[in-house]
Write a protein that holds these residues in place. Structure first.
Motif, PDB file in Angstrom:
ATOM      1  N   LEU A  21     -46.051 -82.865 -55.637  1.00 34.41           N
ATOM      2  CA  LEU A  21     -45.430 -81.498 -55.823  1.00 34.41           C
ATOM      3  C   LEU A  21     -45.974 -80.734 -54.653  1.00 34.41           C
ATOM      4  CD1 LEU A  21     -46.404 -80.991 -59.642  1.00 34.41           C
ATOM      5  CD2 LEU A  21     -44.330 -81.438 -58.380  1.00 34.41           C
ATOM      6  N   ASP A  22     -45.736 -81.305 -53.432  1.00 31.63           N
ATOM      7  CA  ASP A  22     -46.090 -80.507 -52.159  1.00 31.63           C
ATOM      8  C   ASP A  22     -44.422 -79.944 -51.591  1.00 31.63           C
ATOM      9  OD1 ASP A  22     -47.138 -79.407 -49.896  1.00 31.63           O
ATOM     10  OD2 ASP A  22     -47.027 -81.563 -48.664  1.00 31.63           O
ATOM     11  N   PHE A  23     -44.618 -78.417 -52.124  1.00 34.25           N
ATOM     12  CA  PHE A  23     -43.295 -77.961 -52.058  1.00 34.25           C
ATOM     13  C   PHE A  23     -43.428 -76.935 -50.785  1.00 34.25           C
ATOM     14  CE2 PHE A  23     -41.895 -78.206 -56.752  1.00 34.25           C
ATOM     15  CZ  PHE A  23     -41.803 -79.562 -56.468  1.00 34.25           C
ATOM     16  N   THR A  24     -42.259 -76.649 -50.009  1.00 34.31           N
ATOM     17  CA  THR A  24     -42.308 -75.556 -48.984  1.00 34.31           C
ATOM     18  C   THR A  24     -40.667 -74.890 -48.921  1.00 34.31           C
ATOM     19  OG1 THR A  24     -43.683 -76.871 -47.592  1.00 34.31           O
ATOM     20  CG2 THR A  24     -42.248 -74.960 -46.688  1.00 34.31           C
ATOM     21  N   LEU A  25     -40.588 -73.582 -48.962  1.00 31.27           N
ATOM     22  CA  LEU A  25     -39.437 -73.040 -48.958  1.00 31.27           C
ATOM     23  C   LEU A  25     -39.246 -72.644 -47.533  1.00 31.27           C
ATOM     24  CD1 LEU A  25     -39.655 -70.694 -52.053  1.00 31.27           C
ATOM     25  CD2 LEU A  25     -38.101 -72.653 -51.657  1.00 31.27           C
ATOM     26  N   ALA A  26     -37.876 -73.158 -47.052  1.00 35.18           N
ATOM     27  CA  ALA A  26     -37.776 -72.987 -45.358  1.00 35.18           C
ATOM     28  C   ALA A  26     -36.323 -72.413 -45.332  1.00 35.18           C
ATOM     29  CB  ALA A  26     -37.979 -74.427 -44.809  1.00 35.18           C
ATOM     30  N   GLY A  27     -36.400 -71.805 -44.027  1.00 37.30           N
ATOM     31  CA  GLY A  27     -35.095 -71.052 -43.661  1.00 37.30           C
ATOM     32  C   GLY A  27     -34.688 -69.944 -44.482  1.00 37.30           C
ATOM     33  N   ARG A  28     -35.544 -69.011 -45.083  1.00 36.72           N
ATOM     34  CA  ARG A  28     -35.226 -67.902 -45.751  1.00 36.72           C
ATOM     35  C   ARG A  28     -33.973 -67.086 -45.155  1.00 36.72           C
ATOM     36  NH1 ARG A  28     -39.654 -64.143 -45.674  1.00 36.72           N
ATOM     37  NH2 ARG A  28     -38.274 -62.842 -44.469  1.00 36.72           N
ATOM     38  N   VAL A  29     -33.202 -66.923 -45.993  1.00 35.81           N
ATOM     39  CA  VAL A  29     -31.877 -66.035 -45.605  1.00 35.81           C
ATOM     40  C   VAL A  29     -31.929 -64.808 -46.626  1.00 35.81           C
ATOM     41  CG1 VAL A  29     -29.600 -65.593 -45.250  1.00 35.81           C
ATOM     42  CG2 VAL A  29     -30.739 -67.914 -44.563  1.00 35.81           C
ATOM     43  N   GLU A  30     -31.705 -63.449 -46.164  1.00 33.55           N
ATOM     44  CA  GLU A  30     -31.624 -62.565 -47.148  1.00 33.55           C
ATOM     45  C   GLU A  30     -30.098 -62.288 -47.278  1.00 33.55           C
ATOM     46  OE1 GLU A  30     -32.658 -57.484 -47.500  1.00 33.55           O
ATOM     47  OE2 GLU A  30     -33.145 -58.636 -45.622  1.00 33.55           O
ATOM     48  N   LEU A  31     -29.719 -62.595 -48.591  1.00 38.72           N
ATOM     49  CA  LEU A  31     -28.385 -62.401 -49.262  1.00 38.72           C
ATOM     50  C   LEU A  31     -27.614 -61.095 -49.170  1.00 38.72           C
ATOM     51  CD1 LEU A  31     -28.472 -65.352 -51.850  1.00 38.72           C
ATOM     52  CD2 LEU A  31     -27.839 -65.520 -49.397  1.00 38.72           C
ATOM     53  N   ALA A  32     -28.780 -60.121 -49.625  1.00 38.01           N
ATOM     54  CA  ALA A  32     -28.476 -58.831 -50.013  1.00 38.01           C
ATOM     55  C   ALA A  32     -29.688 -58.163 -50.295  1.00 38.01           C
ATOM     56  CB  ALA A  32     -27.587 -58.811 -51.383  1.00 38.01           C
ATOM     57  N   GLN A  33     -29.981 -56.824 -50.611  1.00 34.18           N
ATOM     58  CA  GLN A  33     -31.067 -56.102 -50.721  1.00 34.18           C
ATOM     59  C   GLN A  33     -31.750 -56.729 -51.864  1.00 34.18           C
ATOM     60  OE1 GLN A  33     -30.944 -51.989 -51.530  1.00 34.18           O
ATOM     61  NE2 GLN A  33     -32.935 -51.635 -51.620  1.00 34.18           N
ATOM     62  N   ASP A  34     -32.890 -57.152 -51.854  1.00 39.03           N
ATOM     63  CA  ASP A  34     -33.666 -57.799 -52.836  1.00 39.03           C
ATOM     64  C   ASP A  34     -33.254 -59.089 -53.328  1.00 39.03           C
ATOM     65  OD1 ASP A  34     -35.865 -56.074 -52.656  1.00 39.03           O
ATOM     66  OD2 ASP A  34     -34.774 -54.689 -54.100  1.00 39.03           O
ATOM     67  N   ALA A  35     -32.392 -59.855 -52.577  1.00 37.95           N
ATOM     68  CA  ALA A  35     -31.952 -61.238 -52.842  1.00 37.95           C
ATOM     69  C   ALA A  35     -31.823 -62.022 -51.720  1.00 37.95           C
ATOM     70  CB  ALA A  35     -30.378 -61.104 -53.284  1.00 37.95           C
TER      71      ALA A  35
END
Length: 672
Positions: free
Chosen positions: A112-126
């Motif tokens: 359970l070694d998780f990483t969230l990569a490449g974050r993109v802002e889809l809209a405000q607060d999304a």
């Protein structure tokens, strides 16, 4: 035959059977009767389907009695610890509407070694990001939607596809760490954790959309927790029209496998199946610490939520109520963020019920009873609780014990005449619908002893009911039983509760359902010796465990024609407080028991501040040196019993302060 019915259920659930084959199977099930094999969480369960037991549930097999355990199927090869049980849908209540499957065992050996990569802002607060994880963990997650743990949700009319709900603290912890590193700091302000309750959704091409809706936020007043963001983890990739539509925000037509989408729960959204291939995703939410100052309470939201929950349960009997419940849920979800909108004069659903000769009308928040029934206010309150929680009376669920019909109407002005006409003007019931139960019948008084020697020497004259040693043992057993036995129990949310009309106390326009008797006042003597003060003499004689079921008061209004009760169990929250606490029984002790030396100042001071009974009740009941009483514990806040106790202690304190003042004056006069 029953084993065949059990096995064919799972074979037909695979979806390859013809309509005729399914119809024949259903006819066989409807012709089959059976008794319950076990009772779990208040639900009677069977190991095979029958005319009564038709809804499938999955639970840890260890919760089933070992003697019957092998009868239950274990349909998921990947989760052999789960047994399939069949329940009576008419017994469902708030605690059992949803089947939350325990799945932590699937992740016990995972990294359970998780990483969230490449974050993109889809809209405000999304936001969207890609979940990176080891191949072995990826395979475990990909296999979730293949576990065949799907059950038909009660709101299936407003959603396509299939789903099951599961709990995994291990998976939630791993996602909590990943989210904490991936999202902007402004979003993470107050972030606590990812909710360990997940919904696993599966859609096939051609399934109906999951209609536009807002996710109902999780709110726990006791912990100060509230959800603000929804988290979607897509286990499969594909394209849809659109696959995810955030109204006023973004629309995603293409989604890659293991894309994680996080958005503010204010967004209304809809999801369509993929054009080609299966769409599977997990849904949960981000939980935040919420300051009390940031929360406002609108009773109207709680009333609407109560109606939604009530109609969900009633939809088992009247499927047409499901659409009304779904509408109410969406209105509540919107109101959490935007407040309640002004309603129109459109018609709404009511349920007319008759229980043991009593007619009443309910919508889940309001309950109307005609006075022409000759009914008491206590009976009205008792029936309200029985109906609200769908309690089990013996082996029968309350709703199953009622004759019910749905009425669509505008306003409530019609109810009084409607109820009056059900029995005719002036008619009176013969018996109470909820009769008081005399618990003393279980504990008859002992016979007078006859000083017999023993069964051997008394030969045929020996009477066990008059033998002193047996009488003593019986009375000791009665004392124990009186503290533990639950006579005439009612099953409320899976817990045995004694419905005692004497515990329904009316104050003003509220009915309080008490859980224990008020403490009797103590009559103190007018004069005290110099060895101590009144509180020093009240000691603990015994400690008895008492369960406190903290039920909110039932508000009522009375007219010439009817009683109108209002009850909101949830208070727009998703938790009931339940406290198991010791109850110290007071006794008056002799001051000599304190065993102190009158000439020793230290022991005199120690005796003067010893309040054993008050300290045993709760340390907060003792005033601090400044004279200010400590804050009451959460379970005591607002309790009429504790309020009575505090009033009693205040009266004691006033008498003690008067005594202390007189003592000081006497000492100053004689110079001691």
């Amino acid at each position: 035959m029953n084993t065949e019915l059990r096995d064919r259920f799972f074979a037909l659930s695979a979806g390859s059977a013809s309509e005729d084959e399914v119809a024949r199977y259903r006819a066989e099930v409807d012709a089959t009767d059976t008794d319950a094999a076990a009772v779990i969480d208040g639900l009677s369960v069977s190991w095979h389907p029958s005319a009564r037991f038709k809804a499938v549930r999955f639970l840890d097999v260890e919760r089933i009695n070992e003697t019957a355990r092998d009868l239950f199927a274990r349909p998921s090869e990947e989760a052999p610890h789960l047994a399939a049980v069949f329940v009576d849908p008419r017994e469902l209540s708030f605690r059992t509407f949803e089947n939350i499957v325990p799945l932590d065992r699937l992740f016990e050996s995972a990294s359970l070694d998780f990483t969230l990569a490449g974050r993109v802002e889809l809209a405000q607060d999304a936001y969207a990001a890609q979940l990176r994880l080891p191949d072995t963990d990826r395979a475990r997650l990909e296999g979730l939607h293949e576990l065949d743990l799907y059950v038909r949700p009660l709101n299936s009319s407003s959603r396509g596809g299939e789903r099951f709900i599961f709990h995994s603290a291990l998976l939630a912890d791993a996602l909590t760490k990943a989210v904490s590193k991936a999202l902007p700091q402004a979003v993470l302000d107050g972030f606590s954790h990812v909710n360990p309750v997940f919904r696993c959704n599966r859609f096939e091409p051609g399934d109906a959309n999951f209609h536009h809706h807002r996710d109902t936020p999780y709110y726990d007043a006791a912990r100060g927790h509230v959800s603000r963001y929804t988290l979607l983890l897509y286990l499969t990739g594909g394209s849809g029209q659109p696959a995810l539509d955030l109204t006023g925000g973004a629309a995603l037509t293409e989604i890659d496998a293991f894309t994680c989408v996080i958005f503010d729960q204010r967004y209304e959204h809809e999801g369509a199946p993929y054009r080609d291939g299966r769409k599977a995703f997990l849904r949960t939410e981000l939980i935040f610490h919420q300051a009390d100052s940031e929360i406002e309470h609108d009773p109207g939201i709680g009333a609407l939520f109560s109606k939604a929950c009530y109609l969900t349960g009633e939809s088992v009997f009247a499927p047409e109520l499901a659409r009304h419940a779904d509408t109410y849920y969406n209105q509540v979800a919107d109101a959490h963020w935007n407040g309640l909108s002004v309603g129109d004069s459109a018609s709404e659903p009511f349920v007319h019920k008759q229980f043991r000769g009593v007619d009443f009308v309910a919508n889940g928040y309001d309950f109307w009873f005609a006075k022409s029934e000759g009914i008491s206010l206590t009976e009205c309150a008792a029936i309200t609780l029985l109906d609200y929680f769908n309690c089990k009376l013996g082996e029968t669920a309350f709703r199953d014990a009622c004759d019910s019909s749905v009425i669509e109407a505008t306003g409530t002005g019609w109810i009084s005449a409607f109820l009056r006409n059900q029995r005719g003007e002036g008619s009176v019931r013969v018996a109470e619908a909820v009769a008081a139960f005399d618990k003393s019948l279980f504990f008859p008084e002992s016979e007078e002893t006859d000083n017999a020697c023993c069964p051997f020497h008394e030969r045929g004259e020996f009477d066990a009911t008059r033998f002193d040693e047996i009488v003593d043992l019986n009375e000791a057993a009665q004392t124990f039983a009186k503290a533990h036995i639950m006579p005439a129990p009612i099953l409320m949310l899976g817990q045995d509760v004694v419905l005692d009309p004497e515990k329904f106390v009316v104050r003003g326009n509220q009915i309080h359902v008490l859980s224990k008797e008020s403490l009797a006042p103590v009559n103190f003597a007018a004069c005290w010796n110099s060895g101590g003060t009144p509180p020093n003499y009240i000691d603990v004689a015994a400690t008895v465990g008492a369960a406190h079921f903290l039920v909110p008061p039932i508000v009522f209004f009375e007219t010439e024609d009817f009683y109108h009760l209002q009850f909101d169990f949830f208070r727009n929250t998703w938790m009931v407080k339940h406290q198991q606490s010791p109850v110290p029984v007071p006794r008056i002790r002799d001051i000599d028991e304190m065993d102190f030396d009158p000439d020793d100042w230290d022991t005199r001071v120690e005796a003067a501040v010893a309040y054993p009974w008050m300290a045993a009740v709760d340390p907060s009941l003792i005033k601090e040196p400044s004279g200010k009483r400590k804050a009451a514990p959460w379970w005591a806040d607002g309790s009429p019993l504790v309020n009575d106790l505090l009033d009693c202690l205040d009266e004691i304190a006033e008498k003690y302060e008067d005594w202390e003042e007189n003592q000081k004056e006497a000492e100053s006069e004689d110079g001691s």
